[in-house]
Scaffold this motif. Structure first.
Motif: not given
Length: 94
Positions: A9-22, A27-40
């Motif tokens: 209920p309070a912890a999430v996993r984020l998987e982000l992928r982004t592209g280098s403009r140049q 690139c991938a970034l995985t964050l375990d143990d992120a926390w959630q509060r309302g819409t953030e």
């Protein structure tokens, strides 16, 4: 591209992928143990526990049903090189 997985209920996993403009690589970034509060969702810590320069702050705020605004500190950019950013508006993926 962004995926959000509820781990508890309070912890999430984020998987982000982004592209280098140049360089054009993805690139991938995985964050375990992120926390959630309302819409953030937020994560703060070191991506490499042994490297004090790898400290990074990430925050995510819902804008609509399938859109979010992502912000991260400049220190997160080294993951994808100097041209990589984890910022901006993202569409949520199923």
């Amino acid at each position: 591209e962004l995926r959000v997985f509820a781990m508890s209920p309070a912890a999430v996993r984020l998987e982000l992928r982004t592209g280098s403009r140049q360089r054009g690589h993805v690139c991938a970034l995985t964050l375990d143990d992120a926390w959630q509060r309302g819409t953030e969702i937020a994560w703060k810590g070191r991506l490499d526990p042994m490297d004090p320069e790898s400290e990074c702050d990430v925050s995510l705020r819902r804008l609509g049903d399938d859109t979010v605004r992502l912000h991260s500190t400049n220190r997160c950019a080294w993951i994808c090189g100097a041209a990589g950013e984890y910022r901006g508006q993202y569409g949520l993926q199923p």
